[in-house]
Design a protein around this motif. Sequence first.
Motif, PDB file in Angstrom:
ATOM      1  N   PRO A   1       0.484  -5.784 -18.211  1.00 12.54           N
ATOM      2  CA  PRO A   1       1.863  -5.324 -18.054  1.00 12.54           C
ATOM      3  C   PRO A   1       2.799  -6.030 -19.034  1.00 12.54           C
ATOM      4  O   PRO A   1       2.718  -7.248 -19.224  1.00 12.54           O
ATOM      5  CB  PRO A   1       2.201  -5.706 -16.608  1.00 12.54           C
ATOM      6  CG  PRO A   1       0.894  -5.927 -15.935  1.00 12.54           C
ATOM      7  CD  PRO A   1      -0.029  -6.450 -17.002  1.00 12.54           C
ATOM      8  N   VAL A   2       3.691  -5.277 -19.654  1.00  8.20           N
ATOM      9  CA  VAL A   2       4.737  -5.816 -20.530  1.00  8.20           C
ATOM     10  C   VAL A   2       6.018  -5.040 -20.234  1.00  8.20           C
ATOM     11  O   VAL A   2       6.046  -4.178 -19.359  1.00  8.20           O
ATOM     12  CB  VAL A   2       4.348  -5.700 -22.025  1.00  8.20           C
ATOM     13  CG1 VAL A   2       3.116  -6.542 -22.339  1.00  8.20           C
ATOM     14  CG2 VAL A   2       4.102  -4.240 -22.401  1.00  8.20           C
ATOM     15  N   GLN A   3       7.071  -5.357 -20.966  1.00 14.10           N
ATOM     16  CA  GLN A   3       8.353  -4.663 -20.790  1.00 14.10           C
ATOM     17  C   GLN A   3       8.815  -4.695 -19.329  1.00 14.10           C
ATOM     18  O   GLN A   3       9.296  -3.706 -18.780  1.00 14.10           O
ATOM     19  CB  GLN A   3       8.247  -3.222 -21.271  1.00 14.10           C
ATOM     20  CG  GLN A   3       8.065  -3.051 -22.766  1.00 14.10           C
ATOM     21  CD  GLN A   3       9.380  -3.190 -23.530  1.00 14.10           C
ATOM     22  OE1 GLN A   3      10.462  -2.984 -22.995  1.00 14.10           O
ATOM     23  NE2 GLN A   3       9.275  -3.565 -24.802  1.00 14.10           N
ATOM     24  N   ALA A   4       8.679  -5.870 -18.718  1.00 16.36           N
ATOM     25  CA  ALA A   4       9.118  -6.082 -17.333  1.00 16.36           C
ATOM     26  C   ALA A   4       8.460  -5.117 -16.359  1.00 16.36           C
ATOM     27  O   ALA A   4       9.005  -4.793 -15.306  1.00 16.36           O
ATOM     28  CB  ALA A   4      10.640  -5.974 -17.230  1.00 16.36           C
TER      29      ALA A   4
ATOM     30  N   GLU B   1       2.692   2.198  -7.962  1.00 22.30           N
ATOM     31  CA  GLU B   1       1.496   3.029  -7.831  1.00 22.30           C
ATOM     32  C   GLU B   1       0.895   3.301  -9.207  1.00 22.30           C
ATOM     33  O   GLU B   1      -0.330   3.352  -9.358  1.00 22.30           O
ATOM     34  CB  GLU B   1       1.851   4.343  -7.128  1.00 22.30           C
ATOM     35  CG  GLU B   1       0.677   5.282  -6.902  1.00 22.30           C
ATOM     36  CD  GLU B   1      -0.357   4.755  -5.907  1.00 22.30           C
ATOM     37  OE1 GLU B   1      -1.395   5.428  -5.727  1.00 22.30           O
ATOM     38  OE2 GLU B   1      -0.145   3.674  -5.310  1.00 22.30           O
ATOM     39  N   TRP B   2       1.753   3.464 -10.225  1.00 20.89           N
ATOM     40  CA  TRP B   2       1.248   3.654 -11.585  1.00 20.89           C
ATOM     41  C   TRP B   2       0.437   2.432 -12.029  1.00 20.89           C
ATOM     42  O   TRP B   2      -0.645   2.569 -12.601  1.00 20.89           O
ATOM     43  CB  TRP B   2       2.407   3.891 -12.547  1.00 20.89           C
ATOM     44  CG  TRP B   2       1.976   3.932 -13.983  1.00 20.89           C
ATOM     45  CD1 TRP B   2       1.235   4.901 -14.592  1.00 20.89           C
ATOM     46  CD2 TRP B   2       2.238   2.934 -14.989  1.00 20.89           C
ATOM     47  NE1 TRP B   2       1.025   4.575 -15.928  1.00 20.89           N
ATOM     48  CE2 TRP B   2       1.634   3.376 -16.191  1.00 20.89           C
ATOM     49  CE3 TRP B   2       2.943   1.732 -14.988  1.00 20.89           C
ATOM     50  CZ2 TRP B   2       1.694   2.647 -17.375  1.00 20.89           C
ATOM     51  CZ3 TRP B   2       3.012   1.007 -16.168  1.00 20.89           C
ATOM     52  CH2 TRP B   2       2.395   1.460 -17.343  1.00 20.89           C
ATOM     53  N   HIS B   3       0.936   1.241 -11.762  1.00 19.22           N
ATOM     54  CA  HIS B   3       0.192   0.028 -12.111  1.00 19.22           C
ATOM     55  C   HIS B   3      -1.143  -0.021 -11.373  1.00 19.22           C
ATOM     56  O   HIS B   3      -2.159  -0.441 -11.943  1.00 19.22           O
ATOM     57  CB  HIS B   3       1.017  -1.219 -11.776  1.00 19.22           C
ATOM     58  CG  HIS B   3       2.070  -1.534 -12.787  1.00 19.22           C
ATOM     59  ND1 HIS B   3       1.769  -2.030 -14.037  1.00 19.22           N
ATOM     60  CD2 HIS B   3       3.419  -1.420 -12.741  1.00 19.22           C
ATOM     61  CE1 HIS B   3       2.897  -2.217 -14.723  1.00 19.22           C
ATOM     62  NE2 HIS B   3       3.904  -1.853 -13.961  1.00 19.22           N
ATOM     63  N   ARG B   4      -1.144   0.423 -10.114  1.00 18.85           N
ATOM     64  CA  ARG B   4      -2.366   0.338  -9.316  1.00 18.85           C
ATOM     65  C   ARG B   4      -3.473   1.240  -9.861  1.00 18.85           C
ATOM     66  O   ARG B   4      -4.638   0.846  -9.897  1.00 18.85           O
ATOM     67  CB  ARG B   4      -2.069   0.723  -7.858  1.00 18.85           C
ATOM     68  CG  ARG B   4      -3.258   0.516  -6.918  1.00 18.85           C
ATOM     69  CD  ARG B   4      -2.964   1.015  -5.527  1.00 18.85           C
ATOM     70  NE  ARG B   4      -2.948   2.468  -5.458  1.00 18.85           N
ATOM     71  CZ  ARG B   4      -4.063   3.218  -5.333  1.00 18.85           C
ATOM     72  NH1 ARG B   4      -5.253   2.639  -5.277  1.00 18.85           N
ATOM     73  NH2 ARG B   4      -3.971   4.525  -5.257  1.00 18.85           N
TER      74      ARG B   4
ATOM     75  N   PHE C   1       2.398   4.114 -20.948  1.00 15.52           N
ATOM     76  CA  PHE C   1       3.701   4.194 -20.310  1.00 15.52           C
ATOM     77  C   PHE C   1       3.590   4.941 -18.978  1.00 15.52           C
ATOM     78  O   PHE C   1       2.712   5.799 -18.803  1.00 15.52           O
ATOM     79  CB  PHE C   1       4.687   4.913 -21.230  1.00 15.52           C
ATOM     80  CG  PHE C   1       4.824   4.260 -22.576  1.00 15.52           C
ATOM     81  CD1 PHE C   1       5.698   3.205 -22.772  1.00 15.52           C
ATOM     82  CD2 PHE C   1       4.048   4.683 -23.651  1.00 15.52           C
ATOM     83  CE1 PHE C   1       5.812   2.590 -24.012  1.00 15.52           C
ATOM     84  CE2 PHE C   1       4.149   4.075 -24.890  1.00 15.52           C
ATOM     85  CZ  PHE C   1       5.035   3.024 -25.072  1.00 15.52           C
ATOM     86  N   PRO C   2       4.490   4.635 -18.033  1.00 20.14           N
ATOM     87  CA  PRO C   2       4.450   5.314 -16.735  1.00 20.14           C
ATOM     88  C   PRO C   2       4.509   6.826 -16.907  1.00 20.14           C
ATOM     89  O   PRO C   2       5.275   7.336 -17.724  1.00 20.14           O
ATOM     90  CB  PRO C   2       5.700   4.790 -16.026  1.00 20.14           C
ATOM     91  CG  PRO C   2       5.963   3.464 -16.668  1.00 20.14           C
ATOM     92  CD  PRO C   2       5.568   3.633 -18.101  1.00 20.14           C
ATOM     93  N   ARG C   3       3.705   7.526 -16.146  1.00 19.02           N
ATOM     94  CA  ARG C   3       3.647   8.976 -16.262  1.00 19.02           C
ATOM     95  C   ARG C   3       4.391   9.642 -15.116  1.00 19.02           C
ATOM     96  O   ARG C   3       4.522   9.089 -14.019  1.00 19.02           O
ATOM     97  CB  ARG C   3       2.205   9.466 -16.290  1.00 19.02           C
ATOM     98  CG  ARG C   3       1.403   9.168 -15.036  1.00 19.02           C
ATOM     99  CD  ARG C   3       0.038   9.814 -15.114  1.00 19.02           C
ATOM    100  NE  ARG C   3       0.145  11.273 -15.093  1.00 19.02           N
ATOM    101  CZ  ARG C   3      -0.847  12.076 -15.472  1.00 19.02           C
ATOM    102  NH1 ARG C   3      -1.983  11.581 -15.910  1.00 19.02           N
ATOM    103  NH2 ARG C   3      -0.701  13.391 -15.402  1.00 19.02           N
TER     104      ARG C   3
ATOM    105  N   ARG D   1       0.817  -1.204   0.000  1.00 15.10           N
ATOM    106  CA  ARG D   1       0.000   0.000   0.000  1.00 15.10           C
ATOM    107  C   ARG D   1       0.863   1.271   0.000  1.00 15.10           C
ATOM    108  O   ARG D   1       0.628   2.215   0.755  1.00 15.10           O
ATOM    109  CB  ARG D   1      -0.974  -0.007   1.170  1.00 15.10           C
ATOM    110  CG  ARG D   1      -1.894  -1.231   1.105  1.00 15.10           C
ATOM    111  CD  ARG D   1      -2.929  -1.292   2.210  1.00 15.10           C
ATOM    112  NE  ARG D   1      -3.668  -2.544   2.125  1.00 15.10           N
ATOM    113  CZ  ARG D   1      -4.630  -2.917   2.960  1.00 15.10           C
ATOM    114  NH1 ARG D   1      -4.988  -2.111   3.966  1.00 15.10           N
ATOM    115  NH2 ARG D   1      -5.249  -4.078   2.822  1.00 15.10           N
ATOM    116  N   GLY D   2       1.871   1.249  -0.853  1.00 18.91           N
ATOM    117  CA  GLY D   2       2.749   2.394  -1.021  1.00 18.91           C
ATOM    118  C   GLY D   2       3.900   2.475  -0.046  1.00 18.91           C
ATOM    119  O   GLY D   2       4.726   3.391  -0.129  1.00 18.91           O
TER     120      GLY D   2
END
Length: 321
Positions: free
Chosen positions: A164-167, A147-150, A181-183, A41-42
């Motif tokens: 999810p891709v690219q590890a 957190e970006w994935h969440r 992509f992650p922001r 949870r972060g």
Amino acid sequence: MKIAEQVTFGTGLMDRAANLRTDSKGLLHSARTARILPVWRGKPMFDRGTEHHTTLAYLTRDHPQLLLRQDLLVFLGRDDHGPLFAVDVSDWTAKGDAPDPSAFVDQTWQHFPDTPDTQGFAELRGVMTQLTPSEAEVAATARSILEWHRIHGFCANCGTKSVPVQAGWQRDCPACARPHFPRTDPVVIMLITHGNAVLIGRNALWPTGMYSLLAGFMEPGETIEAATRREVFEETGVRVGTVGYLASQPWPYPSSLMIGTRGLATTTEITIDPNELEQAQWVTREQMLEVFAGQNPDMLPARKGSIAHFLLSNWLADRLD
């Protein structure tokens, strides 16, 4: 600013090894012996072996709590000791202290099963100054990417659940093939001076007496210089002329880039926006020295480890060049 990369989280010591993100077999092999940082949870997992010495606490892939989470591993990169991964274990139900969402900084501690008593989850902001520069970078990177994935689990184009891709550094939509992509959200944080004084302010939600530099999110189509001038004027009514860059800090809450600037004020009269600030004022160098020395009972400095504290302390030491 010659010492810009000494700011917490901003040293750039970790090799992100982006070329390995497409090598699924190689990464799978690396994960067998890699160090894996759990994040709940972060909150990253730490080892608080002594009261004033905290380190990151890594697990290995064969840890009982990670065996069912192999598909959640995110490859962070590697350092001198080998590959590093992070994993979100937020589905685990902690016993004991529950995080207090109303607290300025969560002081609770959650012990993870099958680990030493000294290991558990803690709020990164509460221990960031105790970490080495490389550990702080790893912790911030892990917190931000997980957190970006969440919060970005669905395609912003069509609404389908993404994969999810690219590890772990990209998410693809299986329906419309849109990659995501992650922001990073850019924020200007401003050291605004006029002669021998600096402009500081405080938010009503902060601890009593705490002051910091003014800050605000950049807007689309805006330069760093324009954002600096706009934010200062919107929050305090102060006009700013010359603006220059000082330093930057990745700030994983959730994933901002704090862009430290210096601006020279052309006016000094303050008219605060109550929706942004509770108070703002000019403080002389001599007064700020007293604040940093703990000799002002009515004012606390920005928290240690923040870029605001970094910029103010270097302004006091005349090390901004």
